[in-house]
Scaffold this motif. Structure first.
Motif, PDB file in Angstrom:
ATOM      1  N   ALA A 175      76.061 -59.378  -7.500  1.00  0.00           N
ATOM      2  CA  ALA A 175      75.464 -60.493  -8.247  1.00  0.00           C
ATOM      3  C   ALA A 175      75.940 -61.815  -7.641  1.00  0.00           C
ATOM      4  O   ALA A 175      75.164 -62.774  -7.523  1.00  0.00           O
ATOM      5  N   LYS A 176      77.192 -61.852  -7.228  1.00  0.00           N
ATOM      6  CA  LYS A 176      77.736 -63.075  -6.606  1.00  0.00           C
ATOM      7  C   LYS A 176      77.074 -63.320  -5.252  1.00  0.00           C
ATOM      8  O   LYS A 176      76.791 -64.469  -4.887  1.00  0.00           O
ATOM      9  N   ILE A 177      76.814 -62.249  -4.510  1.00  0.00           N
ATOM     10  CA  ILE A 177      76.096 -62.402  -3.232  1.00  0.00           C
ATOM     11  C   ILE A 177      74.689 -62.941  -3.496  1.00  0.00           C
ATOM     12  O   ILE A 177      74.225 -63.865  -2.815  1.00  0.00           O
ATOM     13  N   LEU A 178      74.013 -62.397  -4.503  1.00  0.00           N
ATOM     14  CA  LEU A 178      72.651 -62.862  -4.815  1.00  0.00           C
ATOM     15  C   LEU A 178      72.637 -64.335  -5.217  1.00  0.00           C
ATOM     16  O   LEU A 178      71.689 -65.064  -4.899  1.00  0.00           O
ATOM     17  N   GLU A 200      77.270 -67.117  -3.998  1.00  0.00           N
ATOM     18  CA  GLU A 200      78.674 -67.484  -4.207  1.00  0.00           C
ATOM     19  C   GLU A 200      79.583 -66.814  -3.185  1.00  0.00           C
ATOM     20  O   GLU A 200      80.695 -67.267  -2.937  1.00  0.00           O
ATOM     21  N   ILE A 201      79.096 -65.717  -2.613  1.00  0.00           N
ATOM     22  CA  ILE A 201      79.833 -64.962  -1.591  1.00  0.00           C
ATOM     23  C   ILE A 201      78.857 -64.736  -0.433  1.00  0.00           C
ATOM     24  O   ILE A 201      77.686 -64.405  -0.676  1.00  0.00           O
ATOM     25  N   PRO A 202      79.317 -64.917   0.814  1.00  0.00           N
ATOM     26  CA  PRO A 202      78.393 -64.737   1.943  1.00  0.00           C
ATOM     27  C   PRO A 202      78.115 -63.264   2.223  1.00  0.00           C
ATOM     28  O   PRO A 202      78.865 -62.374   1.809  1.00  0.00           O
ATOM     29  N   CYS A 203      77.021 -63.039   2.921  1.00  0.00           N
ATOM     30  CA  CYS A 203      76.732 -61.685   3.398  1.00  0.00           C
ATOM     31  C   CYS A 203      76.024 -61.800   4.735  1.00  0.00           C
ATOM     32  O   CYS A 203      75.509 -62.860   5.088  1.00  0.00           O
ATOM     33  N   PHE A 227      71.704 -56.246   3.292  1.00  0.00           N
ATOM     34  CA  PHE A 227      72.788 -56.849   4.071  1.00  0.00           C
ATOM     35  C   PHE A 227      73.722 -55.753   4.564  1.00  0.00           C
ATOM     36  O   PHE A 227      73.729 -54.630   4.047  1.00  0.00           O
ATOM     37  N   SER A 228      74.516 -56.091   5.575  1.00  0.00           N
ATOM     38  CA  SER A 228      75.441 -55.109   6.157  1.00  0.00           C
ATOM     39  C   SER A 228      76.586 -54.827   5.198  1.00  0.00           C
ATOM     40  O   SER A 228      77.120 -55.755   4.565  1.00  0.00           O
ATOM     41  N   ASP A 229      76.980 -53.550   5.127  1.00  0.00           N
ATOM     42  CA  ASP A 229      78.150 -53.190   4.325  1.00  0.00           C
ATOM     43  C   ASP A 229      79.399 -53.787   4.978  1.00  0.00           C
ATOM     44  O   ASP A 229      79.552 -53.780   6.202  1.00  0.00           O
ATOM     45  N   ILE A 230      80.302 -54.293   4.165  1.00  0.00           N
ATOM     46  CA  ILE A 230      81.514 -54.944   4.673  1.00  0.00           C
ATOM     47  C   ILE A 230      82.474 -53.943   5.322  1.00  0.00           C
ATOM     48  O   ILE A 230      83.297 -54.329   6.159  1.00  0.00           O
ATOM     49  N   ALA A 231      82.365 -52.689   4.949  1.00  0.00           N
ATOM     50  CA  ALA A 231      83.231 -51.634   5.507  1.00  0.00           C
ATOM     51  C   ALA A 231      82.340 -50.498   6.006  1.00  0.00           C
ATOM     52  O   ALA A 231      82.241 -49.449   5.350  1.00  0.00           O
ATOM     53  N   PRO A 232      81.671 -50.695   7.139  1.00  0.00           N
ATOM     54  CA  PRO A 232      80.651 -49.727   7.578  1.00  0.00           C
ATOM     55  C   PRO A 232      81.214 -48.336   7.836  1.00  0.00           C
ATOM     56  O   PRO A 232      82.284 -48.178   8.425  1.00  0.00           O
ATOM     57  N   LYS A 233      80.467 -47.336   7.366  1.00  0.00           N
ATOM     58  CA  LYS A 233      80.864 -45.932   7.549  1.00  0.00           C
ATOM     59  C   LYS A 233      80.057 -45.274   8.667  1.00  0.00           C
ATOM     60  O   LYS A 233      80.189 -44.070   8.898  1.00  0.00           O
ATOM     61  N   ALA A 234      79.201 -46.038   9.330  1.00  0.00           N
ATOM     62  CA  ALA A 234      78.375 -45.527  10.425  1.00  0.00           C
ATOM     63  C   ALA A 234      77.977 -46.732  11.271  1.00  0.00           C
ATOM     64  O   ALA A 234      78.112 -47.880  10.825  1.00  0.00           O
ATOM     65  N   PRO A 235      77.479 -46.498  12.511  1.00  0.00           N
ATOM     66  CA  PRO A 235      77.077 -47.637  13.356  1.00  0.00           C
ATOM     67  C   PRO A 235      76.089 -48.573  12.655  1.00  0.00           C
ATOM     68  O   PRO A 235      76.145 -49.789  12.840  1.00  0.00           O
ATOM     69  N   HIS A 236      75.167 -48.008  11.890  1.00  0.00           N
ATOM     70  CA  HIS A 236      74.314 -48.817  11.022  1.00  0.00           C
ATOM     71  C   HIS A 236      74.671 -48.471   9.577  1.00  0.00           C
ATOM     72  O   HIS A 236      74.603 -47.299   9.189  1.00  0.00           O
ATOM     73  N   HIS A 237      75.055 -49.482   8.798  1.00  0.00           N
ATOM     74  CA  HIS A 237      75.344 -49.258   7.377  1.00  0.00           C
ATOM     75  C   HIS A 237      74.831 -50.488   6.631  1.00  0.00           C
ATOM     76  O   HIS A 237      75.500 -51.527   6.566  1.00  0.00           O
TER      77      HIS A 237
END
Ligand code: 5GP
Length: 127
Positions: free
Chosen positions: A12-15, A18-21, A33-43
């Motif tokens: 909600a803060k990203i939307l 208030e927080i960048p993405c 948006f990209s996951d902050i802690a990617p679990k794969a090359p594309h996440h």
């Protein structure tokens, strides 16, 4: 049962800006948006802009327009990433965790798109 949406959750803060993405795609009703802690090359995480806690909440209460937009956004990102299954064997996994047993960390509906390598077994087997 009514769904209780916490508007202080991180997405909600990203939307609200208030927080960048790291934005991948934005439409009228969805943001990816990209996951902050990617679990794969594309996440990539795809979220609706509306206040929906999880997928069943969205499926019950969202408008047809929101549901179509969200679903098509996921498809567009798969195409953009070049992971649509084809002769080269590419592909991806969609995950949407919900609630305690689903181990949902952020209580705003999101679909994870995981791709770029073999994602492995769907879940770890347990007794
Ligand atoms: P869940 O466990 O709820 O399905 O997944 C939440 C996801 O959100 C996790 O993969 C986590 O890495 C990601 N995440 C948590 N906080 C942030 C953040 O501030 N920015 C971004 N881009 N991703 C986040």
């Amino acid at each position: 049962m009514p769904y209780i949406y916490d508007d202080q959750n991180i997405f909600a803060k990203i939307l609200r800006g208030e927080i960048p993405c790291n934005k991948v795609l934005e439409t009228e009703h969805a943001l990816a948006f990209s996951d902050i802690a990617p679990k794969a090359p594309h996440h990539v995480l795809v979220i609706p802009k509306g206040p929906y806690v999880c997928h069943d909440h969205f499926a019950l209460d969202a408008t047809d327009t929101e549901i179509v937009d969200f679903t098509r956004t996921i498809g567009r990102i798969c195409a953009q990433l070049g992971v649509t299954p084809g002769a080269d064997g590419a592909g991806y996994r969609l995950i949407s965790n919900a609630g305690n047993d689903g181990v949902q960390e952020v209580p705003h509906l999101h679909v994870h798109i995981l791709a770029g390598r073999n994602i492995g077994p769907m879940v770890m087997a347990r007794d």
